[in-house]
Design a protein around this motif. Sequence first.
Motif, PDB file in Angstrom:
ATOM      1  N   GLY A   1       0.811  -1.213   0.000  1.00  0.00           N
ATOM      2  CA  GLY A   1       0.000   0.000   0.000  1.00  0.00           C
ATOM      3  C   GLY A   1       0.841   1.258   0.000  1.00  0.00           C
ATOM      4  O   GLY A   1       0.525   2.230  -0.701  1.00  0.00           O
ATOM      5  N   GLY A   2       1.922   1.250   0.780  1.00  0.00           N
ATOM      6  CA  GLY A   2       2.780   2.428   0.836  1.00  0.00           C
ATOM      7  C   GLY A   2       3.474   2.709  -0.479  1.00  0.00           C
ATOM      8  O   GLY A   2       3.610   3.871  -0.894  1.00  0.00           O
ATOM      9  N   MET A   3       3.919   1.669  -1.178  1.00  0.00           N
ATOM     10  CA  MET A   3       4.569   1.851  -2.473  1.00  0.00           C
ATOM     11  C   MET A   3       3.580   2.367  -3.514  1.00  0.00           C
ATOM     12  O   MET A   3       3.901   3.239  -4.332  1.00  0.00           O
ATOM     13  N   LYS A   4       2.352   1.833  -3.477  1.00  0.00           N
ATOM     14  CA  LYS A   4       1.328   2.320  -4.399  1.00  0.00           C
ATOM     15  C   LYS A   4       1.038   3.800  -4.143  1.00  0.00           C
ATOM     16  O   LYS A   4       0.833   4.582  -5.093  1.00  0.00           O
ATOM     17  N   ARG A   5       1.003   4.201  -2.875  1.00  0.00           N
ATOM     18  CA  ARG A   5       0.767   5.612  -2.549  1.00  0.00           C
ATOM     19  C   ARG A   5       1.871   6.484  -3.131  1.00  0.00           C
ATOM     20  O   ARG A   5       1.610   7.591  -3.629  1.00  0.00           O
ATOM     21  N   ARG A   6       3.104   6.026  -3.064  1.00  0.00           N
ATOM     22  CA  ARG A   6       4.213   6.817  -3.605  1.00  0.00           C
ATOM     23  C   ARG A   6       4.121   6.945  -5.117  1.00  0.00           C
ATOM     24  O   ARG A   6       4.346   8.030  -5.676  1.00  0.00           O
ATOM     25  N   VAL A   7       3.760   5.852  -5.786  1.00  0.00           N
ATOM     26  CA  VAL A   7       3.568   5.930  -7.241  1.00  0.00           C
ATOM     27  C   VAL A   7       2.404   6.860  -7.565  1.00  0.00           C
ATOM     28  O   VAL A   7       2.476   7.692  -8.485  1.00  0.00           O
ATOM     29  N   ASN A   8       1.329   6.733  -6.807  1.00  0.00           N
ATOM     30  CA  ASN A   8       0.148   7.570  -7.024  1.00  0.00           C
ATOM     31  C   ASN A   8       0.491   9.051  -6.870  1.00  0.00           C
ATOM     32  O   ASN A   8       0.058   9.898  -7.668  1.00  0.00           O
ATOM     33  N   LEU A   9       1.276   9.358  -5.846  1.00  0.00           N
ATOM     34  CA  LEU A   9       1.688  10.732  -5.614  1.00  0.00           C
ATOM     35  C   LEU A   9       2.545  11.243  -6.763  1.00  0.00           C
ATOM     36  O   LEU A   9       2.364  12.370  -7.244  1.00  0.00           O
TER      37      LEU A   9
END
Length: 292
Positions: free
Chosen positions: A112-120
């Motif tokens: 989830g944290g990695m997806k958030r970084r990509v999303n950002l």
Amino acid sequence: MRLAAGERLALLGPNGAGKTTLIRCIAGRTKPNSGTIELLGQKLPPTGGRDRLGWVPQDIAIYSDLSTRENLVAFARFHGLRGAELRRRVDWALSWTGLEDRRDDLVGGFSGGMKRRVNLACGVMHAPNVLLLDEPTVGVDPQSRQRIFEMLDQLRDAGTSILLTTHHLDEAEQRCDRIVIIDHGRVVADGTLEQLIGSTIGTSRRVRLRLDRPLEQPLPPWQVGPPHGSLGVADRAGERDCLQTRVDDVAGQLPGLLETVQSAGYGVLNVEVHAPSLHDVFLHLTGQELRD
């Protein structure tokens, strides 16, 4: 409500207060019933005209069947980037997110944290002047939260203005320059943490004492210079051995408080001193009832 250049502003409020609706209005996804929205001094139309604005919604909005790099390229193209500029921004984003070694991996398998970084990163491929973030750290672990705010620090240092909503009050208290609290669609407080505390609950400290046995009778008022302090039994059920009061000067008043308790024949097992916090301000302004 205003957002200054290079400022990080926290937008807080209970569930249903209007935070996400306001963000969607600024982003052009929802039409406001009244009022005006300006970006870089220019009045925004209901839709369009938002090239210098970035928006990262609460729900992760990336393609799970594409790699990190492919997602970045796609969103860069959505924002009109081409050629060398596109490649430069993709390389920057991979370094900024710390995902250079995962550039060719499908993001569907990321945490989830990695997806958030990509999303950002996808939301800032066009290097916007203003960035809207709706709950940017929801559902991520502490390490990922730390990384995300380090990324935001770099954006702010580069001059990006950031407006974020969050239910993590510690994020607003520690990571933001200014705080706006809204309730029922209206701004009820706007300022730095110190300004909000001073204009609402005041700067006095709450002192909590745990005694060596339950209180048998009320203790007398205590005083070390004005104002008078009153000692009350803590309001938690089953804690007759705890007392609490408020002090304006910890160093000057706490010794007198302890002397009053000890003179009454009680021992003090523990002393807690609580400074006023954003949590206290938030509950003071919006109430304590649960809103779903």
